[in-house]
Design a protein around this motif. Structure first.
Motif, PDB file in Angstrom:
ATOM      1  N   PRO A  39      32.210  -8.460 -42.149  1.00 50.26           N
ATOM      2  CA  PRO A  39      31.058  -8.595 -41.891  1.00 50.26           C
ATOM      3  C   PRO A  39      30.444 -10.113 -42.312  1.00 50.26           C
ATOM      4  O   PRO A  39      30.111  -9.917 -43.701  1.00 50.26           O
ATOM      5  N   ILE A  40      29.992 -10.573 -41.681  1.00 50.96           N
ATOM      6  CA  ILE A  40      29.474 -11.640 -42.408  1.00 50.96           C
ATOM      7  C   ILE A  40      28.106 -12.056 -41.999  1.00 50.96           C
ATOM      8  O   ILE A  40      27.748 -12.006 -40.797  1.00 50.96           O
ATOM      9  N   HIS A  41      26.711 -12.235 -43.154  1.00 47.87           N
ATOM     10  CA  HIS A  41      25.299 -12.688 -42.302  1.00 47.87           C
ATOM     11  C   HIS A  41      24.909 -13.519 -42.515  1.00 47.87           C
ATOM     12  O   HIS A  41      25.314 -14.272 -44.093  1.00 47.87           O
ATOM     13  N   LEU A  42      24.888 -14.827 -41.874  1.00 43.95           N
ATOM     14  CA  LEU A  42      24.745 -16.359 -42.469  1.00 43.95           C
ATOM     15  C   LEU A  42      22.546 -16.017 -42.713  1.00 43.95           C
ATOM     16  O   LEU A  42      22.111 -15.613 -41.989  1.00 43.95           O
ATOM     17  N   ARG A  43      22.222 -17.139 -43.353  1.00 46.07           N
ATOM     18  CA  ARG A  43      20.658 -17.318 -43.823  1.00 46.07           C
ATOM     19  C   ARG A  43      20.158 -17.071 -42.269  1.00 46.07           C
ATOM     20  O   ARG A  43      19.419 -16.129 -42.259  1.00 46.07           O
ATOM     21  N   ARG A  44      20.405 -17.609 -41.679  1.00 48.31           N
ATOM     22  CA  ARG A  44      19.368 -17.617 -40.627  1.00 48.31           C
ATOM     23  C   ARG A  44      19.388 -16.717 -40.178  1.00 48.31           C
ATOM     24  O   ARG A  44      18.163 -16.239 -39.068  1.00 48.31           O
ATOM     25  N   ASP A  45      21.005 -16.375 -39.658  1.00 48.60           N
ATOM     26  CA  ASP A  45      20.713 -14.794 -39.118  1.00 48.60           C
ATOM     27  C   ASP A  45      19.371 -13.493 -39.759  1.00 48.60           C
ATOM     28  O   ASP A  45      18.899 -13.269 -39.262  1.00 48.60           O
ATOM     29  N   LEU A  46      19.741 -13.700 -41.120  1.00 50.77           N
ATOM     30  CA  LEU A  46      18.631 -12.747 -41.996  1.00 50.77           C
ATOM     31  C   LEU A  46      17.616 -12.905 -41.879  1.00 50.77           C
ATOM     32  O   LEU A  46      16.511 -11.620 -41.413  1.00 50.77           O
ATOM     33  N   VAL A  47      17.719 -14.434 -42.061  1.00 49.15           N
ATOM     34  CA  VAL A  47      15.785 -14.086 -41.430  1.00 49.15           C
ATOM     35  C   VAL A  47      15.140 -14.198 -40.167  1.00 49.15           C
ATOM     36  O   VAL A  47      13.799 -13.688 -40.256  1.00 49.15           O
ATOM     37  N   ARG A  48      16.130 -14.462 -39.130  1.00 51.29           N
ATOM     38  CA  ARG A  48      15.516 -14.146 -38.450  1.00 51.29           C
ATOM     39  C   ARG A  48      15.780 -12.337 -37.764  1.00 51.29           C
ATOM     40  O   ARG A  48      14.619 -12.286 -37.458  1.00 51.29           O
ATOM     41  N   SER A  49      16.491 -11.684 -38.864  1.00 47.83           N
ATOM     42  CA  SER A  49      15.951 -10.544 -39.129  1.00 47.83           C
ATOM     43  C   SER A  49      14.272 -10.234 -39.759  1.00 47.83           C
ATOM     44  O   SER A  49      14.808  -8.429 -39.864  1.00 47.83           O
ATOM     45  N   GLY A  50      13.553 -10.848 -40.215  1.00 45.24           N
ATOM     46  CA  GLY A  50      12.899  -9.840 -41.028  1.00 45.24           C
ATOM     47  C   GLY A  50      12.727 -10.529 -42.302  1.00 45.24           C
ATOM     48  O   GLY A  50      12.025 -10.276 -43.469  1.00 45.24           O
ATOM     49  N   GLN A  51      14.251 -11.172 -43.024  1.00 43.73           N
ATOM     50  CA  GLN A  51      14.323 -11.115 -44.083  1.00 43.73           C
ATOM     51  C   GLN A  51      13.676 -12.692 -44.634  1.00 43.73           C
ATOM     52  O   GLN A  51      13.696 -13.520 -43.906  1.00 43.73           O
ATOM     53  N   SER A  52      13.814 -12.234 -45.943  1.00 46.79           N
ATOM     54  CA  SER A  52      13.141 -13.871 -46.202  1.00 46.79           C
ATOM     55  C   SER A  52      14.144 -15.024 -47.795  1.00 46.79           C
ATOM     56  O   SER A  52      14.715 -13.377 -48.567  1.00 46.79           O
TER      57      SER A  52
END
Length: 332
Positions: free
Chosen positions: A22-35
């Motif tokens: 699985p690959i996590h794009l930055r935009r998706d991580l940010v949407r999930s609450g990451q910074s």
């Protein structure tokens, strides 16, 4: 030409295949609450790794991967980040059609735009704009990739003729297409593409009987060194029954070549056999073939292919030795 059901099955990676990590794009991580700060901290501690800028994956899993597997993940990350409709092409299609990557430069991901435009330049990404015909593009594992026919022809124009032959023989032996289909697609439009000179050579040397990377390289070695073209998968018969297949036979010269690799002694172990048992079984097979044909056997390995000058000397010494022995017999 659309792939049949059997071909499609051969090109589907298992869900747990490392190439489908699985690959996590930055935009998706940010949407999930990451910074950006928390993402950077995860990379520093090793829980995440970064296949390419703006794309992340599980760190421990990434570090366990081979170079070929990491390349496949980078290809998927690049595909996911594309802002236009693209197809994974050339070498980048090969991991997802389950083909070998031997001999290719894996520093770039290759994409072909469906709109025929070249697109912007980007480090680590090479965009192509070749015309797409019906059947050139297939879908596998949720990705649009070039079909085996198109990808194999593209690969011959990107790497060495030897690397291209490895790919073409792989698909031919697996039954994804035949030589007439391959030549037909090449003649349609691709014979006028840049860097297509090696393709003509590969089409002349291609052989559906050749089973592996090592065997393709061995056949290419024989061509490159001016040796007679061997017969691949030569059938040895006793009383009309096939008792052995030889990797490469030179009937007129009186010898055959067997490639020794780990696959021969590990993957094809019979139930209850050890590697030593397999070696002894192979020795008995060699003795039987020698008795039936009167030929001599030359065994080679990956190390021999890495030193072609020395390998050529070995083969030519063997040829001279057999010729001298035959002359002595005729004279006696």
């Amino acid at each position: 030409m659309s792939p049949d059901a059997g071909q499609s099955a051969r090109m589907q990676l298992r869900p747990d295949d490392p190439r489908l990590l699985p690959i996590h794009l930055r935009r998706d991580l940010v949407r999930s609450g990451q910074s950006d700060r928390s993402i950077a901290a995860a990379v520093r501690c090793g829980s995440l790794d970064r296949p390419r800028r703006g794309a992340y994956c599980d760190g421990p899993a990434w570090r366990r991967m081979s170079e070929d597997e990491r390349y496949a993940v980078r290809c998927r990350a690049t595909y996911a980040q594309a802002n236009t409709e693209v197809v994974l092409s050339h070498v980048s299609a090969l991991p997802f059609t389950v083909a070998p990557l031997w001999g290719f430069d894996l520093s770039e991901v290759h994409l072909t735009r469906e709109d025929g435009r070249a697109g912007r330049k980007e480090r680590g990404v090479r965009r192509h704009c070749g015309k797409l015909l019906a059947g050139d593009v297939i879908e596998t594992n949720g990705l649009l990739v070039m079909s085996p026919v198109r990808a194999s022809l593209e690969a011959t124009m990107l790497g060495s003729a030897e690397a291209g032959l490895v790919v073409v023989n792989h698909f031919l032996h697996r039954g994804d297409f035949d030589l007439d289909t391959l030549r037909g697609r090449y003649d349609d439009t691709m014979d006028r593409w840049p860097n297509s000179l090696p393709t003509d050579l590969v089409l002349r040397l291609a052989n559906p009987l050749v089973e592996s990377v090592a065997e393709s390289r061995t056949e290419y070695f024989c061509f490159q060194r001016g040796l007679p073209r061997p017969i691949a998968q030569y059938e040895v018969r006793e009383g009309g029954v096939v008792v052995a297949h030889l990797d490469f036979a030179f009937p007129d010269l009186g010898f055959w070549i067997e490639f020794d690799g780990r696959v021969k002694y590990e993957r094809y172990l019979r139930p209850g056999e050890t590697a030593a048992d397999a070696v002894l079984r192979e020795k008995r097979r060699q003795d039987m073939v020698a008795e039936l044909t009167g030929w001599r056997c030359l065994r080679i390995t990956w190390a021999d292919l890495a030193d072609p000058d020395a390998l050529e000397r070995r083969i030519r010494r063997l040829i001279d030795s057999i010729a001298a022995e035959r002359s002595r017999r005729r004279a006696s």
